[in-house]
Design a protein around this motif. Sequence first.
Motif, PDB file in Angstrom:
ATOM      1  N   ILE A  86      42.229   8.359  74.269  1.00  0.00           N
ATOM      2  CA  ILE A  86      41.212   8.004  75.250  1.00  0.00           C
ATOM      3  C   ILE A  86      41.539   8.728  76.550  1.00  0.00           C
ATOM      4  O   ILE A  86      42.666   8.673  77.033  1.00  0.00           O
ATOM      5  CB  ILE A  86      41.182   6.481  75.499  1.00  0.00           C
ATOM      6  N   SER A  87      40.550   9.427  77.083  1.00  0.00           N
ATOM      7  CA  SER A  87      40.688  10.035  78.403  1.00  0.00           C
ATOM      8  C   SER A  87      40.073   9.085  79.415  1.00  0.00           C
ATOM      9  O   SER A  87      38.899   8.718  79.297  1.00  0.00           O
ATOM     10  CB  SER A  87      39.978  11.396  78.437  1.00  0.00           C
ATOM     11  N   MET A  88      40.859   8.657  80.399  1.00  0.00           N
ATOM     12  CA  MET A  88      40.398   7.636  81.328  1.00  0.00           C
ATOM     13  C   MET A  88      40.407   8.114  82.771  1.00  0.00           C
ATOM     14  O   MET A  88      41.317   8.814  83.195  1.00  0.00           O
ATOM     15  CB  MET A  88      41.311   6.396  81.244  1.00  0.00           C
ATOM     16  N   LYS A  89      39.383   7.703  83.498  1.00  0.00           N
ATOM     17  CA  LYS A  89      39.372   7.783  84.950  1.00  0.00           C
ATOM     18  C   LYS A  89      39.218   6.358  85.459  1.00  0.00           C
ATOM     19  O   LYS A  89      38.565   5.531  84.824  1.00  0.00           O
ATOM     20  CB  LYS A  89      38.223   8.655  85.446  1.00  0.00           C
ATOM     21  N   VAL A  90      39.828   6.070  86.588  1.00  0.00           N
ATOM     22  CA  VAL A  90      39.775   4.720  87.141  1.00  0.00           C
ATOM     23  C   VAL A  90      39.123   4.770  88.516  1.00  0.00           C
ATOM     24  O   VAL A  90      39.466   5.609  89.344  1.00  0.00           O
ATOM     25  CB  VAL A  90      41.181   4.093  87.251  1.00  0.00           C
ATOM     26  N   ASP A  91      38.145   3.904  88.734  1.00  0.00           N
ATOM     27  CA  ASP A  91      37.522   3.765  90.046  1.00  0.00           C
ATOM     28  C   ASP A  91      37.560   2.290  90.431  1.00  0.00           C
ATOM     29  O   ASP A  91      37.867   1.430  89.599  1.00  0.00           O
ATOM     30  CB  ASP A  91      36.080   4.288  90.006  1.00  0.00           C
ATOM     31  N   PHE A  92      37.237   2.006  91.674  1.00  0.00           N
ATOM     32  CA  PHE A  92      37.396   0.650  92.184  1.00  0.00           C
ATOM     33  C   PHE A  92      36.160   0.217  92.964  1.00  0.00           C
ATOM     34  O   PHE A  92      35.527   1.001  93.655  1.00  0.00           O
ATOM     35  CB  PHE A  92      38.616   0.567  93.115  1.00  0.00           C
TER      36      PHE A  92
END
Length: 205
Positions: A86-92
């Motif tokens: 899984i390629s993940m980006k995290v935002d908030f």
Amino acid sequence: NALRNDWPGYSLDLFTYPQHYYGDLEYVLIPHGVIVDRTECLAKDIMQDIGDNNIVVLCVLKGGYKFCADLVEYIETLSRNSERSISMKVDFVRLKSYHNDQSTQDMQIIGGEDLSKLTGKDIIGTGRTMKALLNNIEKYKPKMIKVASLLVKRTSQPDGYRPDYYGFEIPNVFVVGYALEYNEHFRDLNHICVINDNGKGKYKV
């Protein structure tokens, strides 16, 4: 993973917790070690369902940051050791809806980058309060939205929102700890606990 309404919890004497909260808590509802084990199980379920996809993890601050961080770490570990990555980006994003221990009708969505970049993406939201955020996100037509929440409160409302993944179903009690706060206090408490009247009075605004 459902805690009964008459679940008495664990005695505070069995655990270590910050001394400045002595006298402010009723009991430990879910110990930290149980939270961690359950979060690992949720990560496995998510990997199984949406492996091989690029996803954006949208963390709901502030109450969701510990759960999100632990969940993302477990997904990354599983991804590294699996043929399905899984390629993940995290935002908030921050949702503000509580005054003292009462949920208000007014929902503010604070922060987060331009949500239009979510168009066509797979999204996992992590946090407690979701309906307003989901309505906002759906405008951008992401490919898929899944919601993971550590806790689901059991209420008498038949139309209560149910996330796709959740850690524990709990009675309708006000809980603190593991980044869940009461007027910005108790974020430094690792266990999920039920606050007592003394604690509510001490930290009321």
